[in-house]
Design a protein around this motif. Structure first.
Motif, PDB file in Angstrom:
ATOM      1  N   ALA A 176       0.822  -1.203   0.000  1.00  0.00           N
ATOM      2  CA  ALA A 176       0.000   0.000   0.000  1.00  0.00           C
ATOM      3  C   ALA A 176       0.861   1.260   0.000  1.00  0.00           C
ATOM      4  N   LEU A 177       1.964   1.230   0.771  1.00  0.00           N
ATOM      5  CA  LEU A 177       2.825   2.411   0.853  1.00  0.00           C
ATOM      6  C   LEU A 177       3.738   2.557  -0.359  1.00  0.00           C
ATOM      7  N   ARG A 178       4.112   1.423  -0.955  1.00  0.00           N
ATOM      8  CA  ARG A 178       5.004   1.420  -2.124  1.00  0.00           C
ATOM      9  C   ARG A 178       6.308   2.176  -1.838  1.00  0.00           C
ATOM     10  N   MET A 179       6.914   1.817  -0.716  1.00  0.00           N
ATOM     11  CA  MET A 179       8.194   2.409  -0.301  1.00  0.00           C
ATOM     12  C   MET A 179       9.192   1.302  -0.001  1.00  0.00           C
ATOM     13  N   GLY A 180       9.288   0.324  -0.916  1.00  0.00           N
ATOM     14  CA  GLY A 180      10.213  -0.782  -0.715  1.00  0.00           C
ATOM     15  C   GLY A 180       9.770  -1.676   0.420  1.00  0.00           C
ATOM     16  N   GLY A 181      10.688  -1.936   1.345  1.00  0.00           N
ATOM     17  CA  GLY A 181      10.391  -2.818   2.478  1.00  0.00           C
ATOM     18  C   GLY A 181       9.755  -2.105   3.644  1.00  0.00           C
ATOM     19  N   CYS A 182       9.422  -0.837   3.502  1.00  0.00           N
ATOM     20  CA  CYS A 182       8.779  -0.087   4.586  1.00  0.00           C
ATOM     21  C   CYS A 182       7.331  -0.556   4.733  1.00  0.00           C
ATOM     22  N   SER A 183       6.986  -1.027   5.918  1.00  0.00           N
ATOM     23  CA  SER A 183       5.678  -1.640   6.111  1.00  0.00           C
ATOM     24  C   SER A 183       5.253  -1.514   7.567  1.00  0.00           C
ATOM     25  N   LEU A 184       4.006  -1.106   7.801  1.00  0.00           N
ATOM     26  CA  LEU A 184       3.494  -0.926   9.157  1.00  0.00           C
ATOM     27  C   LEU A 184       2.091  -1.533   9.280  1.00  0.00           C
ATOM     28  N   PRO A 185       1.945  -2.824   9.046  1.00  0.00           N
ATOM     29  CA  PRO A 185       0.620  -3.451   9.159  1.00  0.00           C
ATOM     30  C   PRO A 185       0.147  -3.494  10.606  1.00  0.00           C
ATOM     31  N   ILE A 186      -1.163  -3.652  10.769  1.00  0.00           N
ATOM     32  CA  ILE A 186      -1.787  -3.583  12.099  1.00  0.00           C
ATOM     33  C   ILE A 186      -2.623  -4.838  12.327  1.00  0.00           C
ATOM     34  N   TYR A 187      -2.622  -5.315  13.552  1.00  0.00           N
ATOM     35  CA  TYR A 187      -3.521  -6.416  13.912  1.00  0.00           C
ATOM     36  C   TYR A 187      -4.307  -6.004  15.152  1.00  0.00           C
ATOM     37  N   GLY A 188      -5.604  -6.349  15.141  1.00  0.00           N
ATOM     38  CA  GLY A 188      -6.450  -5.950  16.263  1.00  0.00           C
ATOM     39  C   GLY A 188      -7.455  -7.008  16.648  1.00  0.00           C
ATOM     40  N   LEU A 189      -7.939  -6.905  17.883  1.00  0.00           N
ATOM     41  CA  LEU A 189      -8.980  -7.784  18.418  1.00  0.00           C
ATOM     42  C   LEU A 189     -10.039  -6.911  19.079  1.00  0.00           C
ATOM     43  N   ILE A 199      -7.277  -4.802  21.690  1.00  0.00           N
ATOM     44  CA  ILE A 199      -5.882  -4.494  21.391  1.00  0.00           C
ATOM     45  C   ILE A 199      -5.751  -4.056  19.941  1.00  0.00           C
ATOM     46  N   LEU A 200      -4.818  -3.139  19.692  1.00  0.00           N
ATOM     47  CA  LEU A 200      -4.424  -2.725  18.346  1.00  0.00           C
ATOM     48  C   LEU A 200      -2.911  -2.604  18.356  1.00  0.00           C
ATOM     49  N   GLN A 201      -2.248  -3.396  17.537  1.00  0.00           N
ATOM     50  CA  GLN A 201      -0.783  -3.394  17.532  1.00  0.00           C
ATOM     51  C   GLN A 201      -0.230  -3.289  16.120  1.00  0.00           C
ATOM     52  N   VAL A 202       0.812  -2.472  15.976  1.00  0.00           N
ATOM     53  CA  VAL A 202       1.582  -2.460  14.739  1.00  0.00           C
ATOM     54  C   VAL A 202       2.578  -3.614  14.827  1.00  0.00           C
ATOM     55  N   VAL A 203       2.601  -4.468  13.817  1.00  0.00           N
ATOM     56  CA  VAL A 203       3.477  -5.639  13.835  1.00  0.00           C
ATOM     57  C   VAL A 203       4.303  -5.677  12.553  1.00  0.00           C
ATOM     58  N   PRO A 204       5.501  -6.279  12.604  1.00  0.00           N
ATOM     59  CA  PRO A 204       6.338  -6.334  11.394  1.00  0.00           C
ATOM     60  C   PRO A 204       5.701  -7.109  10.243  1.00  0.00           C
ATOM     61  N   ASP A 205       4.934  -8.164  10.564  1.00  0.00           N
ATOM     62  CA  ASP A 205       4.328  -8.986   9.513  1.00  0.00           C
ATOM     63  C   ASP A 205       2.977  -9.494   9.999  1.00  0.00           C
ATOM     64  N   VAL A 206       1.910  -8.952   9.419  1.00  0.00           N
ATOM     65  CA  VAL A 206       0.562  -9.313   9.854  1.00  0.00           C
ATOM     66  C   VAL A 206       0.142 -10.682   9.329  1.00  0.00           C
ATOM     67  N   ARG A 207       0.944 -11.264   8.447  1.00  0.00           N
ATOM     68  CA  ARG A 207       0.633 -12.588   7.913  1.00  0.00           C
ATOM     69  C   ARG A 207       1.480 -13.695   8.550  1.00  0.00           C
ATOM     70  N   ASP A 208       2.277 -13.333   9.533  1.00  0.00           N
ATOM     71  CA  ASP A 208       3.090 -14.319  10.244  1.00  0.00           C
ATOM     72  C   ASP A 208       2.264 -14.899  11.393  1.00  0.00           C
ATOM     73  N   GLN A 209       2.044 -16.212  11.372  1.00  0.00           N
ATOM     74  CA  GLN A 209       1.144 -16.820  12.354  1.00  0.00           C
ATOM     75  C   GLN A 209       1.666 -16.713  13.779  1.00  0.00           C
ATOM     76  N   ASN A 210       2.986 -16.750  13.966  1.00  0.00           N
ATOM     77  CA  ASN A 210       3.535 -16.627  15.317  1.00  0.00           C
ATOM     78  C   ASN A 210       3.371 -15.205  15.849  1.00  0.00           C
ATOM     79  N   GLU A 211       3.553 -14.212  14.966  1.00  0.00           N
ATOM     80  CA  GLU A 211       3.390 -12.821  15.394  1.00  0.00           C
ATOM     81  C   GLU A 211       1.934 -12.550  15.769  1.00  0.00           C
ATOM     82  N   VAL A 212       0.995 -13.042  14.981  1.00  0.00           N
ATOM     83  CA  VAL A 212      -0.422 -12.890  15.314  1.00  0.00           C
ATOM     84  C   VAL A 212      -0.732 -13.622  16.616  1.00  0.00           C
ATOM     85  N   GLY A 213      -0.087 -14.771  16.822  1.00  0.00           N
ATOM     86  CA  GLY A 213      -0.264 -15.503  18.076  1.00  0.00           C
ATOM     87  C   GLY A 213       0.187 -14.694  19.278  1.00  0.00           C
TER      88      GLY A 213
END
Length: 437
Positions: A176-189, A199-213
């Protein structure tokens, strides 16, 4: 000599909590826009303190608790500017060009709630008058039902913490940002019945199952337990969180049948309405604005340079997280619009219900989980992802301290980035020269 030197009367001796507890509590009650009668009930519930309106007013004055009446004594121009700032408007009511936000502002109640988080209190009538004058089109566009798509079926939930909904938000992700590897995805419950954002958290990778865990475990630790059911979008990133929910449900509530009350539910994104609505509210509140600030500095980042990417995350991760924390505070403290046909709660403040569900006639379905069990489960997961290497963090922290540690805000994020980038380049060039020698 006075007739009553001890100060006792027929109502008995009062045991007041310490000032450092009572003062913040009164400010917190005011941020909910509680009436005097409701504040008296809250004091009795929280501290066992029974006082009258006269004493309450004395305490409010003593601890400098704000009110719309006190604010009304300030110059009209000053209060008007406070309203415009809370509504995201510049001097004279000029709205910054933010693409699709043009002509669609936030409503009267939302402005009051935002101001209350800053301990600024004004009446609804005054806010409406200001918005009518400076943002008439935006106010009209906020009329309930204006251009919104209604989804069916209607949401239902039997009680508080019966169901949480989880989802990722990728409007600040690298594609979405189109700035190379710059990325600030969010996960919330978010809790379903009351709409309380867990909770609302900025995480390095919102598609990583361990990070979401890990995010799910953070929410469980904050709440002190798990819901009866956890709903997610269909996707592999939810595997670890689902496993954790099933483990805690079956371990700490073994009497509950998993056939009758499934611990988890996987649905299509368009059916995960509770979470999807959160992102809509976030975009209207501050999401589009924070993205606009980030995109303004597109030319400052070399998308192919890993150092620039690390510095981008070092600067903007805490800024975006602070924005999410402010939105979560606002949302949980704001008053939800009353809806007669809604089959769940409306016309309430999520935080007030979360503090005492029984006072609103709700059953609390939270299944308590000890913190030790949560951390023991976390220990079985891989460590959380890092935004940047530890050695880069040390270097960036040192440079930031030499700059006198300016407070990071969306408005000055790129200014700090440019200054730190210049200092980083100088240190890295010197380090390379020293190695070559």
């Amino acid at each position: 000599m006075p007739n009553n030197p001890a100060g006792r009367n027929q109502h008995g001796e009062k045991k007041y909590p310490p000032d450092d507890i009572l003062g913040p509590a009164l400010h917190r009650y005011q941020s909910f826009h509680q009436t005097a009668e409701t504040v008296l009930r809250s004091l009795k519930r929280d501290f066992g303190l029974e006082i009258g309106l006269t004493t309450l007013n004395e305490l409010r004055n003593r601890f400098d608790v704000g009110s719309s009446r006190k604010t009304s004594r300030k110059p009209v121009e000053e209060v008007t500017q406070m309203v415009l700032e809370a509504a995201g408007l510049g001097p004279g009511g000029i709205r910054l060009p933010l693409g699709e936000t043009e002509g669609r502002g936030i409503g009267v109640k939302a402005v009051r709630e935002i101001m209350s988080t800053r301990e600024e209190y004004v009446s609804e009538d005054f806010v409406r008058e200001v918005l009518e004058q400076y943002d008439h089109d935006g106010l009209s566009a906020r009329f309930p039902g204006s251009g919104r798509i209604r989804r069916v079926p209607a949401l239902r939930s039997p009680g508080f913490h019966f169901e949480w909904s989880g989802d990722g938000h990728e409007k600040l992700e690298m594609k979405a940002l189109r700035m190379g590897g710059c990325s600030l995805p969010i996960y919330g419950l978010r809790e379903k019945m009351v709409g309380y954002i867990m909770i609302l958290q900025v995480v390095p990778d919102v598609r990583d199952q361990n990070e979401v865990g890990h995010v799910f475990l953070d929410a469980v630790a904050a709440a002190g337990g798990v819901p009866m059911q956890q709903t997610f979008d269909c996707g592999t990133e939810t595997v670890v969180a689902c496993q954790a929910q099933i483990y805690f449900r079956t371990t700490f509530a073994p009497h509950l049948s998993t056939d009758i009350f499934a611990p988890t539910s996987l649905v299509k994104s368009i059916r995960n309405t509770t979470s999807e609505a959160t992102w809509s509210f976030l975009r209207n509140h501050s999401g589009r604005l924070i993205r606009s600030h980030i995109e303004k500095g597109y030319f400052h980042v070399d998308s192919m340079d890993i150092v620039d990417q690390h510095l981008f995350h070092w600067v903007w991760f805490p800024i975006v997280q602070q924005t999410l924390d402010e939105f979560r505070l606002y949302w949980n403290m704001h008053k939800v619009r009353p809806q007669k046909i809604k089959q769940m709660m409306s016309g309430h403040r999520p935080q007030e219900v979360a503090d005492d569900p029984s006072a609103f006639g709700l059953d609390n379905y939270l299944i308590p989980v000890p913190l030790e069990a949560i951390e023991a489960y976390r220990a079985t997961l891989p460590p959380r992802l890092l935004w940047y290497p530890p050695d880069f963090k040390v270097m960036a922290d040192n440079i930031y301290q030499r700059m006198s540690s300016p407070i990071l805000t969306p408005a000055n994020g790129w200014e700090v980035f440019v200054q730190m980038k210049r200092a980083l380049r100088w240190e890295l060039d010197n380090a390379r020269a020293h190695v070559q020698e």
